[in-house]
Design an enzyme around this catalytic site. Structure first.
Site, PDB file in Angstrom:
ATOM      1  N   SER A 137       0.766  -1.344  -0.150  1.00 16.31           N
ATOM      2  CA  SER A 137       0.030  -0.021   0.166  1.00 16.31           C
ATOM      3  C   SER A 137       0.870   1.196  -0.080  1.00 16.31           C
ATOM      4  CB  SER A 137      -0.868  -0.014   1.224  1.00 16.31           C
ATOM      5  OG  SER A 137      -1.418   1.350   1.594  1.00 16.31           O
ATOM      6  N   TYR A 150      -1.636  -0.439  10.364  1.00 14.11           N
ATOM      7  CA  TYR A 150      -1.903  -0.772   9.030  1.00 14.11           C
ATOM      8  C   TYR A 150      -0.449  -0.195   8.307  1.00 14.11           C
ATOM      9  CZ  TYR A 150      -3.546  -1.393   4.455  1.00 14.11           C
ATOM     10  OH  TYR A 150      -3.778  -1.863   2.929  1.00 14.11           O
ATOM     11  N   LYS A 154       2.439  -2.495   6.538  1.00 13.59           N
ATOM     12  CA  LYS A 154       2.696  -2.630   5.142  1.00 13.59           C
ATOM     13  C   LYS A 154       4.087  -2.050   4.969  1.00 13.59           C
ATOM     14  CE  LYS A 154      -1.127  -3.902   3.407  1.00 13.59           C
ATOM     15  NZ  LYS A 154      -1.298  -5.137   2.641  1.00 13.59           N
TER      16      LYS A 154
END
Length: 245
Positions: A137, A150, A154
């Site tokens: 991402s 998150y 990533k």
């Protein structure tokens, strides 16, 4: 540029919805024998109605033992792997809870490592090489509000990609990641349907729009294919220029 995966076998995790589902279908259209992995049986059933040739595997990738058992047979004859399965939860940094931290890293990093180990061991044993694409991402490289865990997962996945590329390259196994911005999956459209909210993100994207699923799938297919045979260890943004700003 025509891409064919005839005679190739592929595994796609998180194949029940969104990018994973579209990738599994695209690989099948390009001639690959596709193994679709997800934990939701209903998603697999609907996927098989759309493409009966796909081989379904229903397993929770957060369960190490169950994953090992489910993928051991398939992992020995795989040429292509897409690690798409992911978990996302939004919590302000000061409110991050241990359970959400553990679930996020277990799926976004640990499961990708584990599935890649199973597949890469088979690739190495056969001596024919292969290609692995991890779905990361833009959040791996840019801090986003309430995305602390998150973003961290990533970022870890990007570095895992690079180390895998380093260690697996001598066996002609290429490993790359694709790093999208917001993608207009069904969930993406729901989450970003408010024009005011969407503007906060699109205003930071030079192309002025979010990514469509096809934009991401095309990049995945390129990195899986022989058209990118000298591409190894890259993190490829599919973000309209978000990370360039």
């Amino acid at each position: 540029m025509e891409i064919s995966f005839a005679g190739k076998r592929a595994i796609v995790t998180g194949a029940g919805k969104g990018i994973g589902r579209a990738t599994a279908l695209a690989l099948a259209r390009c001639g690959a024998e596709v193994v679709a992995v997800t934990r939701t049986r209903a998603d697999l059933d609907s996927l098989l109605l759309e493409c009966p040739s796909i081989r379904p595997v229903c397993v929770n990738l957060g369960d190490w033992g169950a994953t090992e058992e489910a993928l051991q047979e398939a992992g020995g004859n795989v040429d292509l792997l897409v690690n798409n399965a992911a978990y996302a939860t939004l919590q302000p940094f000061l409110e991050v809870t241990p359970d959400q931290f553990d679930i996020s890293f277990n799926i976004n990093v640990k499961a990708a490592l584990h599935v890649s180990q199973i597949v890469a061991r088979g690739m190495k044993a056969r001596g024919t090489g292969g290609s692995i694409v991890n779905i990361s991402s833009q959040a791996s490289q840019c801090a986003l509000q309430d995305h602390s865990v998150y973003c961290a997962t990533k970022g870890a996945l990007d570095m895992l990609t690079k180390v895998m590329a380093l260690e697996l390259g001598p066996y002609q196994i290429r490993v790359n990641s694709v790093n999208p911005t917001v993608v207009m999956t069904k969930m993406g459209r729901l989450a970003w349907s408010d024009p005011g909210k969407a503007k906060t993100m699109t205003s930071r994207i030079p192309l002025g729009r979010f990514a469509e699923v096809e934009d991401v799938v095309n990049s995945i297919l390129f990195l899986l294919s022989d058209k990118s045979s000298m591409t190894n260890g890259v993190t490829l943004p599919v973000d309209g220029g978000f990370l360039a700003c």
